[in-house]
Enzyme design. Structure first.
Site, PDB file in Angstrom:
ATOM      1  N   GLU A  46       0.855  -1.186   0.000  1.00  0.00           N
ATOM      2  CA  GLU A  46       0.000   0.000   0.000  1.00  0.00           C
ATOM      3  C   GLU A  46       0.891   1.236   0.000  1.00  0.00           C
ATOM      4  OE1 GLU A  46      -2.921  -0.016   3.092  1.00  0.00           O
ATOM      5  OE2 GLU A  46      -3.370  -2.151   2.806  1.00  0.00           O
ATOM      6  N   ASP A  57      -5.203   8.684  10.422  1.00  0.00           N
ATOM      7  CA  ASP A  57      -3.847   8.237  10.726  1.00  0.00           C
ATOM      8  C   ASP A  57      -3.365   8.751  12.073  1.00  0.00           C
ATOM      9  OD1 ASP A  57      -3.495   6.867   8.273  1.00  0.00           O
ATOM     10  OD2 ASP A  57      -3.161   8.784   7.264  1.00  0.00           O
TER      11      ASP A  57
END
Length: 259
Positions: A46, A57
């Site tokens: 990824e 995140d």
């Protein structure tokens, strides 16, 4: 056939997907990191699109995005670098993971076309609502054979999960907890019950578990309750401290007990 779909058809357990932010730690790191991961036998990669406000995140990936943006990374450059890496890594699935803003700035169809040409096999957009995907992205996803991989959390209803399973290809990204990314030492009973609940739904698409995979315990538990694990923050830490991408990959594989 799409490389991601081919992998999921062939390998039914213990998949390892590794995330890193393009342009971290250096602007030209992307190709070397991909090459090192492929050489080590990582199942899929990824490639993170750095963004100034990555809401899903944790601190580690946020900081890597800040560094990458300061280094000058852009979505167009990311795809150029992925295309370069694809020339020497023809079989490993590459997935881009990022937020809607950079993709919309590029133009959604322009993005899908360029991603296809670069060798991208799937896209993850954490802030893309399912209904917007159905109205504006699904047709492009189908046309360019680039599956849109949707995230589910412990709060996602069974009804919504079944809709995702029906209308999205590739795999289902199971977020291990209702929080941002970041390493954890183990999963608690609530998380394990969530894994069991999703497993009991009998979904047709495979699932991978991400957020919090950092060691052999969490990797093994993720593989027990799904097709495999997705690791990001722990690998970013390895990249930050290691002397080379190869060393960072070896550190990660050692931490999760995979050789």
């Amino acid at each position: 056939m799409n490389r991601l779909k081919e992998l999921l058809n062939k390998k039914t357990e213990n998949l390892l997907s590794v995330y890193f932010t393009a342009g971290f730690p250096k602007l030209d790191s992307t190709v070397d990191v991909i090459n090192a991961l492929c050489a080590a036998g990582v199942d899929m990669i990824e490639v993170g699109i750095p963004f100034s406000d990555p809401m899903a995140d944790g601190k580690v990936i946020q900081q890597s995005s800040t560094v990458a943006l300061r280094n000058g990374m852009t979505l167009r450059l990311l795809l150029d670098q992925v295309e370069e890496a694809r020339k020497v890594n023809p079989n490993t699935p590459f997935i881009t993971m990022g937020y809607m803003n950079p993709i919309m700035q590029m133009g959604t169809e322009n993005f899908f076309k360029r991603a296809k040409d670069a060798g991208i096999d799937g896209v993850i957009i954490p802030d893309l609502p399912f209904d917007v995907y159905m109205k504006e992205y699904k047709e492009l996803s189908d046309r360019y054979d680039i599956p849109m991989i949707m995230l589910i959390t412990p709060e996602t209803s069974d009804e919504r999960i079944r809709l995702i399973d029906e209308h999205c290809e590739g795999f289902i990204y199971m977020v291990s907890a209702a929080s941002t990314t970041g390493a954890r030492d183990s999963f608690d009973e609530t998380q394990l019950n969530y894994f069991k609940r999703i497993d009991s739904l009998g979904l047709k698409h495979p699932r991978l578990i991400g957020f919090g995979i950092s060691n052999k315990t969490t990797y093994d538990e993720a593989c027990r309750y799904s097709r495999g694990a997705i690791i990001g923050s722990q690998f970013i830490k390895c990249l930050e401290s290691a002397a080379s991408p190869e060393s960072a990959v070896n550190q990660l594989l050692d931490k999760i007990g995979r050789f």
